[in-house]
Design an enzyme around this catalytic site. Sequence first.
Site, PDB file in Angstrom:
ATOM      1  CE1 TYR A 130     174.654  -0.557 143.231  1.00  0.00           C
ATOM      2  CE2 TYR A 130     173.495   0.994 141.817  1.00  0.00           C
ATOM      3  CZ  TYR A 130     173.688  -0.292 142.283  1.00  0.00           C
ATOM      4  OH  TYR A 130     172.912  -1.318 141.802  1.00  0.00           O
ATOM      5  N   GLY A 146     191.365  -3.890 147.800  1.00  0.00           N
ATOM      6  CA  GLY A 146     191.349  -4.594 149.077  1.00  0.00           C
ATOM      7  C   GLY A 146     191.868  -6.010 148.952  1.00  0.00           C
ATOM      8  CB  ALA A 376     165.763 -11.937 130.185  1.00  0.00           C
ATOM      9  CG  HIS A 472     141.838 -10.056 123.820  1.00  0.00           C
ATOM     10  ND1 HIS A 472     142.540 -10.978 123.083  1.00  0.00           N
ATOM     11  CD2 HIS A 472     141.003  -9.432 122.943  1.00  0.00           C
ATOM     12  CE1 HIS A 472     142.148 -10.937 121.824  1.00  0.00           C
ATOM     13  NE2 HIS A 472     141.212 -10.001 121.722  1.00  0.00           N
TER      14      HIS A 472
END
EC number: 1.8.1.7
Length: 499
Positions: A130, A146, A376, A472
Amino acid sequence: MARKMLVDGEIDKVAADEANATHYDFDLFVIGAGSGGVRAARFSANHGAKVGICELPFHPISSEEIGGVGGTCVIRGCVPKKILVYGATYGGELEDAKNYGWEINEKVDFTWKKLLQKKTDEILRLNNIYKRLLANAAVKLYEGEGRVVGPNEVEVRQIDGTKISYTAKHILIATGSRAQKPNIPGHELAITSDEALSLEEFPKRAIVLGGGYIAVEFASIWRGMGATVDLFFRKELPLRGFDDEMRALVARNLEGRGVNLHPQTSLTQLTKTDQGIKVISSHGEEFVADVVLFATGRSPNTKRLNLEAVGVELDQAGAVKVDEYSRTNIPSIWAVGDATNRINLTPVALMEATCFANTAFGGKPTKAEYSNVACAVFCIPPLAVVGLSEEEAVEQATGDILVFTSGFNPMKNTISGRQEKTLMKLIVDEKSDKVIGASMCGPDAAEIMQGIAIALKCGATKAQFDSTVGIHPSSAEEFVTMRSVTRRIAHKPKPKTNL
């Protein structure tokens, strides 16, 4: 007279130009470098804005003086919690593996401290990522606390205590939320989710107070790792606000995996003893635990921002009041994420931040849009939903509602012998045939629901679901093979009143 009018007009124009040319240190200053703050800073910088951002020093457990770039989600929320969920899942997987031919000939031990170290390593890695993202976008990062001191001015108290002020054309509040404890005698003995993610010792006996997703997730985590867990909550079922049918299944699954449920029960007192923390319930029962977790809600993290002093309006919970564009009543001050207490989810904060950057710097005013936000609960197995629950659909209905459900034993469980059903559900508006809600409780629910969320966002009809060829064998194919209506709920017009 004509000359005077011309001169006055020129003076007015010059004054306006001078006002527009006011020099600021930054085009945007962001307070809070969590998910929303970092997104807003980066995207605004990509639009050409000069951006500054401040955040408290890193620590896994937050306080008024420590935090970290990445915010709650990365450091003490979604990410570390999901790591612990993965860790807790392996215990059950090892049990299930026996009927698949895997013989565990040696005793299998779980080492909490090893998982904890791996978790810490990962959040430090993400914290650094980050920081790099901000640097790569030419966003100036300041480490410190701040606060707003004017419509266009912020003050940053640095680690050494010195204070520096910066001016900005726009100020964005993105300080998130903070876990709260109820005022129960002995509450100082309890922990919040912050500490629960960084416990030095694994709790063999855990008590969890709360019925929300954090409470349910930690009950699943600790039980999956072998702890004795007692979960106390005020309602008849956990997860208030979710579909009632799904709530009931989650409760059954928790009990099936060994969590002791105490519905309609609270705690009245905590006491430190030689045996551990003694807890007294609202029914007078006594319990002893190594750890007591209070997962009873979060509140906007706005108390130390000085917002009311500069005229920014807050609601009773301390959340920043904003309009559809995330702007406060002070035109130069904006807010996104949990600090506004709209929908408190990381992806929502990211969406709000993107809309803000487009509005303030992208020349494209964009309203935050909250329909069909999927979410979720990472209990074991997980629950995922999008759109309306059955109860919400009935409440908001203008016509009849069709409910389709499919409950089944997943193929994996038929071999492993685990007695745990998956439940899937679609809510359909009969008149338009649109699918207005979907939910699932079972393995991989969150992964499956993300695709369903796209369909609902695009306005998919039940006929379009039915015409889709399934994959499937998979659980996901049930969403496109539910042909028979489980129940029809007739619309009941609300009685008119003159009151």
